[in-house]
Design a protein around this motif. Structure first.
Motif, PDB file in Angstrom:
ATOM      1  N   ILE A   1      56.215  33.889  17.385  1.00  0.00           N
ATOM      2  CA  ILE A   1      55.547  35.259  17.536  1.00  0.00           C
ATOM      3  C   ILE A   1      57.121  35.839  18.098  1.00  0.00           C
ATOM      4  CG2 ILE A   1      54.599  36.710  19.165  1.00  0.00           C
ATOM      5  CD1 ILE A   1      52.694  35.426  16.598  1.00  0.00           C
ATOM      6  N   LEU A   2      57.793  35.227  18.704  1.00  0.00           N
ATOM      7  CA  LEU A   2      58.934  35.855  19.224  1.00  0.00           C
ATOM      8  C   LEU A   2      59.958  37.075  18.484  1.00  0.00           C
ATOM      9  CD1 LEU A   2      60.426  36.057  21.868  1.00  0.00           C
ATOM     10  CD2 LEU A   2      62.090  34.289  21.104  1.00  0.00           C
ATOM     11  N   PRO A   3      60.177  36.628  17.116  1.00  0.00           N
ATOM     12  CA  PRO A   3      60.830  37.349  16.377  1.00  0.00           C
ATOM     13  C   PRO A   3      59.935  38.936  16.026  1.00  0.00           C
ATOM     14  CG  PRO A   3      60.863  35.253  15.131  1.00  0.00           C
ATOM     15  CD  PRO A   3      60.040  35.307  16.530  1.00  0.00           C
ATOM     16  N   LEU A   4      58.808  38.725  15.970  1.00  0.00           N
ATOM     17  CA  LEU A   4      57.943  39.755  15.686  1.00  0.00           C
ATOM     18  C   LEU A   4      57.878  40.755  16.909  1.00  0.00           C
ATOM     19  CD1 LEU A   4      54.631  38.232  13.789  1.00  0.00           C
ATOM     20  CD2 LEU A   4      56.649  39.750  12.715  1.00  0.00           C
ATOM     21  N   TYR A   5      57.767  40.114  18.008  1.00  0.00           N
ATOM     22  CA  TYR A   5      57.729  40.764  19.205  1.00  0.00           C
ATOM     23  C   TYR A   5      59.253  41.484  19.415  1.00  0.00           C
ATOM     24  CZ  TYR A   5      58.040  41.449  24.239  1.00  0.00           C
ATOM     25  OH  TYR A   5      58.385  41.733  25.545  1.00  0.00           O
ATOM     26  N   TRP A   6      60.209  41.101  19.203  1.00  0.00           N
ATOM     27  CA  TRP A   6      61.448  41.314  19.313  1.00  0.00           C
ATOM     28  C   TRP A   6      61.794  42.722  18.431  1.00  0.00           C
ATOM     29  CZ3 TRP A   6      66.439  39.947  16.407  1.00  0.00           C
ATOM     30  CH2 TRP A   6      67.727  40.412  17.161  1.00  0.00           C
ATOM     31  N   MET A   7      61.042  42.711  17.405  1.00  0.00           N
ATOM     32  CA  MET A   7      61.350  43.962  16.476  1.00  0.00           C
ATOM     33  C   MET A   7      60.507  44.922  17.038  1.00  0.00           C
ATOM     34  SD  MET A   7      59.960  44.362  12.574  1.00  0.00           S
ATOM     35  CE  MET A   7      58.082  43.878  12.526  1.00  0.00           C
ATOM     36  N   ILE A   8      59.459  44.847  17.540  1.00  0.00           N
ATOM     37  CA  ILE A   8      58.698  45.802  18.275  1.00  0.00           C
ATOM     38  C   ILE A   8      59.272  46.280  19.386  1.00  0.00           C
ATOM     39  CG2 ILE A   8      56.593  46.414  19.331  1.00  0.00           C
ATOM     40  CD1 ILE A   8      55.044  44.277  17.609  1.00  0.00           C
ATOM     41  N   VAL A   9      59.845  45.499  20.152  1.00  0.00           N
ATOM     42  CA  VAL A   9      60.646  46.031  21.222  1.00  0.00           C
ATOM     43  C   VAL A   9      62.003  46.810  21.016  1.00  0.00           C
ATOM     44  CG1 VAL A   9      62.399  45.036  23.241  1.00  0.00           C
ATOM     45  CG2 VAL A   9      60.301  43.946  22.935  1.00  0.00           C
ATOM     46  N   MET A  10      62.529  46.509  19.907  1.00  0.00           N
ATOM     47  CA  MET A  10      63.678  47.168  19.571  1.00  0.00           C
ATOM     48  C   MET A  10      63.217  48.585  18.890  1.00  0.00           C
ATOM     49  SD  MET A  10      66.560  45.029  18.090  1.00  0.00           S
ATOM     50  CE  MET A  10      65.714  43.682  16.749  1.00  0.00           C
ATOM     51  N   ALA A  11      61.956  48.600  18.318  1.00  0.00           N
ATOM     52  CA  ALA A  11      61.423  49.889  17.687  1.00  0.00           C
ATOM     53  C   ALA A  11      61.108  50.896  18.819  1.00  0.00           C
ATOM     54  CB  ALA A  11      60.046  49.640  17.029  1.00  0.00           C
ATOM     55  N   ILE A  12      60.896  50.349  20.176  1.00  0.00           N
ATOM     56  CA  ILE A  12      60.652  51.444  21.201  1.00  0.00           C
ATOM     57  C   ILE A  12      61.592  51.536  21.968  1.00  0.00           C
ATOM     58  CG2 ILE A  12      58.080  51.097  20.983  1.00  0.00           C
ATOM     59  CD1 ILE A  12      58.293  49.126  23.340  1.00  0.00           C
ATOM     60  N   THR A  13      62.907  50.872  21.493  1.00  0.00           N
ATOM     61  CA  THR A  13      63.987  51.224  22.487  1.00  0.00           C
ATOM     62  C   THR A  13      64.867  52.290  21.886  1.00  0.00           C
ATOM     63  OG1 THR A  13      63.778  48.963  23.208  1.00  0.00           O
ATOM     64  CG2 THR A  13      65.838  49.999  23.886  1.00  0.00           C
ATOM     65  N   PRO A  14      65.403  53.187  22.922  1.00  0.00           N
ATOM     66  CA  PRO A  14      66.280  54.343  22.307  1.00  0.00           C
ATOM     67  C   PRO A  14      67.707  53.620  21.676  1.00  0.00           C
ATOM     68  CG  PRO A  14      65.835  54.822  24.428  1.00  0.00           C
ATOM     69  CD  PRO A  14      65.108  53.446  24.177  1.00  0.00           C
ATOM     70  N   ASN A  15      68.062  54.264  20.407  1.00  0.00           N
ATOM     71  CA  ASN A  15      69.097  53.661  19.826  1.00  0.00           C
ATOM     72  C   ASN A  15      70.544  53.494  20.442  1.00  0.00           C
ATOM     73  OD1 ASN A  15      68.071  53.505  16.944  1.00  0.00           O
ATOM     74  ND2 ASN A  15      67.843  55.608  16.939  1.00  0.00           N
ATOM     75  N   ASP A  16      70.613  54.522  21.402  1.00  0.00           N
ATOM     76  CA  ASP A  16      72.191  54.376  22.068  1.00  0.00           C
ATOM     77  C   ASP A  16      72.078  53.083  23.152  1.00  0.00           C
ATOM     78  OD1 ASP A  16      70.188  55.811  23.269  1.00  0.00           O
ATOM     79  OD2 ASP A  16      71.489  57.043  24.388  1.00  0.00           O
TER      80      ASP A  16
END
Lengths: 274, 289
Positions: A20-35
């Motif tokens: 599940i970690l890789p999917l979770y990581w994708m979601i974490v990055m999706a809600i984190t500001p780009n900079d």
């Protein structure tokens, strides 16, 4: 015994975390500001929170268009597959006619044709009629894969002949028998074939890559792939991951709702028991 | 004559629509592939000239064809036992009922529903030594991060890891279906005899799963042979062509080099190889039904 169970449970939890970690990581990055992601992208807890990545999808690029393309192609393809293949399967399972065995064998032989080996001739065929970059080109080859005929015919054979005979005596035409009596009885099997077809069509990659070459005709699957080689996108990791989440969400929701049907469809399609 | 056509009419509109689609998009392309493979056919100029079997002869002397075939075989040989072994392990651990088991099944199966471009989006960054979790993990244990996708000795391995994560749930589902068919009284009898789980596994589970194992193996070989998307997006066949697989080479020959005849010839050979494998799967499914 107790220790064995404990070890198994720990093993299961560790593996589930890994899966599940890789999917979770994708979601974490999706809600984190780009900079923030530019400085650190390996945090497992969001370093900041933003929905800007998702709003950006609506404003920039063609993601929304690709998403709609995917929905159109997948819905039409799945609906046509279900109707055409269920009707053919019904005829093969319940009607007596000359050449039935031959046609059915010919149809099953099509299961042996590997889809990914056929894209060059299919490409040539659509090129001859100028048919590329159209929705029909994207879903029609998928409708021709006879998996559903195979599964539905097995299912229809299990329906007693007395059901169709009774309808016939009542004066129902074959079409009426099929749509008013057989189809409602077959909803579980139709759902299994339907959900499996839906996922496979949505995830098609090679054929849309070859056939839909105009950017506006990409599906979400090929569109998302086209963004990945792009270096400008790599600096906007959050936006990219948000597009991944959007591309995957509809399937994930369907999967959670229809999990049992999908799993049944998979074991039916491989010729296993069901 | 009249009565005959009256009987056949409903059959016609039940079977015909599908058979037409099937004939055009599944049967006809096969013949088209054979014919195209006998031509020198340029995609850009659409010029065609008949050259007989020269495309096939060229294939045997084309080093890129052979290296792509070898890379594909390498992927098949390494990924198949892994995907079957881990799939079987998951199924054995999760056989039976209970909400906890269902939850784990959902977790292991979940990646399968996503498209290849989501898988590569995630793993492309997972494997990135600076930005990815694997690199971070290496640093945590004090190791130098591996350049998974750009190091020739790791690139194919990386593709296999991503594929394992993505599709092993599919095999798990097939094994779970197979396990459910085993008569529980067999295990009851063996536990009365005081058999260990190793004995249970080797004398009951494995023999009962023989057919499922054969089926999964053949299906997996067919699937692995058709690998394309992961490689095409993650490594583009690199580094140095070490991950270029057959479908990718067919794709590049047709759409980058514009040699449609040659691409068709390779596609037809691929079709023949896969048809032989599929034939065995077909025989197995027929045995069952």
């Amino acid at each position: 015994m107790k220790i064995k169970n404990l070890i198994i449970t720990i093993l299961l939890i560790v593996l589930a975390v890994v899966w599940i970690l890789p999917l979770y990581w994708m979601i974490v990055m999706a809600i984190t500001p780009n900079d923030l992601l530019k400085l650190n992208s390996t945090a497992l807890w969001p370093q900041g929170f933003t929905l800007q990545n998702f709003f950006g999808v609506l404003k920039i690029g063609l993601t929304v268009r690709w998403f709609l393309n995917s929905i159109i192609v997948t819905v039409l393809g799945t609906a046509l597959t279900l109707i055409l293949q269920a009707m053919a399967a019904f005829a093969f399972a319940k009607m007596r006619f000359k050449g039935r065995q031959l046609l059915f064998s010919l149809t099953l032989a099509g299961l042996m044709v590997p889809k990914e080996a056929m894209f060059i001739p299919l490409f040539l065929m659509f090129a001859q009629i100028n048919g590329h970059n159209s929705y029909a080109a994207l879903y029609l080859p998928r409708v021709a894969i006879p998996m559903g005929v195979f599964i539905m015919a097995q299912f229809f054979k299990g329906i007693p002949d007395s059901v169709t005979e009774a309808a016939q005596i009542d004066g129902a035409t074959p079409l009426r028998t099929f749509f008013n009596i057989i189809m409602p009885m077959s909803i579980p099997a139709l759902t299994s074939v339907g959900i499996f077809t839906y996922i496979l069509t949505w995830n098609d990659f090679l054929w849309p890559l070859v056939s839909a070459t105009r950017k506006e005709m990409f599906t979400i699957t090929t569109g998302l792939a086209s963004l990945q080689g792009n270096f400008a996108q790599a600096t906007e990791l959050g936006s990219l991951m948000a597009r991944g989440v959007i591309a995957g969400l509809p399937l994930f929701i369907l999967f959670l709702i229809f999990q049992r049907h999908l799993i049944r469809g998979i074991s039916m399609s491989s010729g296993g028991k069901y | 004559m009249r009565s005959k056509s009256r009987i056949n009419l409903p059959v016609l509109y039940f079977v015909l629509p599908f058979m037409v689609v099937y004939g055009i998009f599944q049967i006809y392309p096969l013949f088209q592939a054979v014919i195209a493979s006998l031509f020198k056919w340029d995609l850009l100029t659409s010029s065609m000239s008949f050259i007989g079997f020269k495309n096939y002869l060229h294939m045997f002397r084309d080093p890129t064809f052979w290296s792509s075939l070898m890379n594909t075989l390498k992927f098949v040989i390494f990924s198949t036992p892994l995907l079957i072994g881990v799939g079987l392990l998951f199924a054995l651990l999760l056989n039976g009922t209970g909400s906890k088991k269902v939850l784990f099944r959902t977790a292991y199966f979940a990646p399968y529903v996503f498209s290849v471009s989501i898988v590569t989006l995630i793993w492309g960054f997972m494997f990135n030594p600076q930005k990815g979790l694997l690199g971070e993990f290496s640093r945590m244990i004090g190791e130098e991060p591996i350049n998974w996708l750009t190091d020739p000795s790791f690139a194919m391995f990386a593709i296999i890891i991503a594929t394992l994560w993505w599709t092993v749930g599919f095999n798990m589902v097939l094994f779970l279906a197979g396990l459910q068919d085993i008569d529980p009284s067999l295990y009851e009898a063996s536990s009365l005899e005081g058999a260990s789980w190793v004995q249970d596994f080797s004398y009951i589970t494995l023999p009962s799963l023989r057919r499922t194992l054969e089926l999964v193996t053949i299906l997996q070989i067919i699937m692995s042979f058709q690998i394309f998307g992961q490689v095409y997006i993650l490594t583009k066949g690199g580094p140095g062509g070490t991950t270029r697989v057959l479908i990718q080479y067919i794709y590049e020959t047709g759409f980058r080099d514009h040699k449609l005849g040659y691409a068709s010839a390779m596609a037809f050979i691929l079709f023949l190889v896969m048809a032989v494998v599929s034939f065995f799967q077909f025989r197995l499914s027929k045995e069952e039904n």
